[in-house]
Design an enzyme around this catalytic site. Structure first.
Site, short mmCIF file in Angstrom:
data_model
loop_
_atom_site.label_atom_id
_atom_site.label_comp_id
_atom_site.label_asym_id
_atom_site.label_seq_id
_atom_site.Cartn_x
_atom_site.Cartn_y
_atom_site.Cartn_z
N ASP A 226 82.26 26.17 28.38
CA ASP A 226 80.90 26.68 28.57
C ASP A 226 79.92 25.54 28.33
O ASP A 226 80.22 24.58 27.62
CB ASP A 226 80.62 27.83 27.59
CG ASP A 226 79.52 28.76 28.09
OD1 ASP A 226 79.86 29.87 28.53
OD2 ASP A 226 78.34 28.37 28.04
N ILE B 233 79.80 22.94 34.58
CA ILE B 233 80.72 23.29 35.66
C ILE B 233 80.40 22.56 36.97
O ILE B 233 81.28 22.33 37.79
CB ILE B 233 80.71 24.83 35.85
CG1 ILE B 233 81.92 25.30 36.63
CG2 ILE B 233 79.44 25.32 36.48
CD1 ILE B 233 83.15 25.25 35.85
N ALA C 196 81.73 31.18 34.82
CA ALA C 196 80.50 30.41 34.56
C ALA C 196 79.56 30.54 35.74
O ALA C 196 79.95 30.32 36.88
CB ALA C 196 80.86 28.94 34.35
N ALA C 197 78.33 30.92 35.47
CA ALA C 197 77.35 31.08 36.54
C ALA C 197 75.97 31.24 35.94
O ALA C 197 75.83 31.69 34.80
CB ALA C 197 77.66 32.31 37.40
N ILE D 64 72.93 33.66 36.13
CA ILE D 64 73.10 35.08 36.48
C ILE D 64 71.82 35.89 36.61
O ILE D 64 71.89 37.10 36.76
CB ILE D 64 74.01 35.78 35.44
CG1 ILE D 64 73.44 35.64 34.03
CG2 ILE D 64 75.43 35.26 35.53
CD1 ILE D 64 74.11 36.55 33.01
N TYR E 283 70.48 34.28 44.09
CA TYR E 283 71.66 34.59 43.26
C TYR E 283 72.74 35.25 44.11
O TYR E 283 73.89 34.82 44.13
CB TYR E 283 71.26 35.49 42.10
CG TYR E 283 72.45 36.05 41.35
CD1 TYR E 283 73.21 35.23 40.52
CD2 TYR E 283 72.85 37.38 41.51
CE1 TYR E 283 74.33 35.73 39.87
CE2 TYR E 283 73.95 37.89 40.86
CZ TYR E 283 74.69 37.06 40.03
OH TYR E 283 75.80 37.55 39.40
N LYS F 31 76.68 33.93 45.37
CA LYS F 31 77.95 34.64 45.15
C LYS F 31 78.67 34.87 46.48
O LYS F 31 79.89 34.76 46.56
CB LYS F 31 77.70 35.96 44.41
CG LYS F 31 77.30 35.77 42.95
CD LYS F 31 78.44 35.13 42.15
CE LYS F 31 78.16 35.06 40.67
NZ LYS F 31 79.27 34.46 39.89
N ASN G 221 77.23 47.15 37.14
CA ASN G 221 76.31 46.86 36.04
C ASN G 221 77.07 46.82 34.71
O ASN G 221 77.39 47.87 34.15
CB ASN G 221 75.20 47.90 36.01
CG ASN G 221 74.24 47.75 37.18
OD1 ASN G 221 74.63 47.91 38.34
ND2 ASN G 221 73.00 47.41 36.91
N VAL H 269 69.38 46.84 31.86
CA VAL H 269 68.55 47.95 31.40
C VAL H 269 69.10 48.60 30.12
O VAL H 269 68.32 49.02 29.25
CB VAL H 269 68.35 48.98 32.53
CG1 VAL H 269 69.66 49.62 32.95
CG2 VAL H 269 67.35 50.05 32.14
#
Ligand code: UD1
Length: 291
Positions: free
Chosen positions: A30, A42, A61-62, A64, A127, A131, A156, A171
């Site tokens: 990370d 990364i 790893a992203a 987000i 984003y 992906k 989610n 949320v």
């Protein structure tokens, strides 16, 4: 098994490393590593060499955040596209199996509910586009080099980790944080929009199953199939944690999708069974359990 996990400090990665470490030799990577993990950017060229020594690579790893991606697309291209290709490249050179964690964001505004994996993809944000492009690279690497790769699209995701430093958190975390602080819950719009909330332990369950499956770019939704409206969620959180607080309505969120429920029959065929029901989780998790 020697397993590498990128994004090991994230909501899913942290739980995945802890679970896999019970039976395997696991190394986390990370940008901000927890103890026992290694520091890794990364998208840096040296990432390929660092990730070459594993039999299985979980790529989580992203960057987000949807709103952050709208503000800064190049950052998302760097971390999520260059970073993902680096992982596939390491897997190609080291002959590793890859499980790539994508996102339900690839569906854009869904045309059908529940959403099957065959639903067309359409980005609504940088984003989401990163992906989609990552998934396309997975297929290309399979086609060109025979890369063994599976793709997971979580819906989610929620957990006991409320990510207090993250303004873009989901949320559920926002509502529970507000309830803990005695603040009102603000619903964007009428609250009749629905989501498929999946607990992180169920995401980890599917990821673990995929360790044993040879992949040809196969895609799996990861949700529960259960429908929860944001209004129902607000009522659940309020009645359990802070009956005195108010629920307010703000303007609808720009670019919000109306409904997002997963068709999980494909994952079910591999033995995946979501175990955590949101309403039960809220009932059984005391405020003190949240980090
Ligand atoms: C989530 C993911 C996103 C992914 C998308 C895929 C998170 C944080 N984001 O977005 O990365 O691209 O699924 O479909 O998991 N809401 C309120 N009040 C609040 C906060 C949110 O009413 O205080 C509403 C939002 O307007 C939305 C719903 O709750 O309708 C869910 O919002 P959020 O948790 O941010 O997730 P998604 O927008 O579904």
């Amino acid at each position: 098994m020697r397993i590498g996990v990128t994004g090991s400090s994230g909501q899913i990665g942290g739980r995945l490393v802890a679970r896999l470490a019970q039976a395997h030799e696991v190394r986390g990577f990370d940008r901000r590593p927890a103890s026992q993990s290694s520091v890794l950017d990364i998208a840096a060229p040296e990432a390929v060499a660092s990730l070459k020594e594993f039999e299985v690579l979980y790529h989580l790893a992203a960057a987000i955040s949807v709103p952050e991606s709208v503000a800064n697309p190049p950052l998302y291209v760097r971390d999520n596209i260059v970073g993902t290709v680096n992982v596939f490249e390491a897997a190609r050179r080291g002959d590793a199996r890859v499980v790539f964690v994508s996102s339900a964001a690839v569906y854009g505004e869904p045309q059908t509910q529940p959403i099957p994996e065959s639903h067309p993809t359409k980005a609504m944000s940088p984003y989401g586009q990163t992906k989609i492009t990552g998934e396309e690279f997975a297929l290309l690497y399979h086609q060109l080099y025979g890369l063994d790769v599976s793709i997971v699209r979580p819906f989610n995701v929620y957990s006991e980790d409320l990510q207090p430093d993250n303004p873009y958190t989901g949320v559920i975390a926002i509502f529970i944080r507000n309830a803990r602080n005695g603040q009102p819950l603000t619903i964007d719009g009428d609250g009749m929009q629905t989501r498929d909330f999946v607990h992180v332990s169920d995401v980890v369950q599917l990821l673990e199953i995929l360790m044993k499956h040879k992949g040809a770019g196969d895609v799996y939704n990861c949700g529960t199939g259960d429908v929860t409206s944001i209004l129902d969620l607000a009522e659940l959180v309020r009645s359990r944690y802070a009956p005195g607080i108010s629920i307010r309505h703000g303007p609808p969120r720009l670019g919000d999708i109306r409904h997002g429920i997963a068709d999980i029959s494909k994952a079910r065929r591999l033995g995946y069974t979501p175990r955590v029901r949101l309403a039960d989780w809220i009932q059984t998790t005391p405020l003190a359990k949240f980090a």
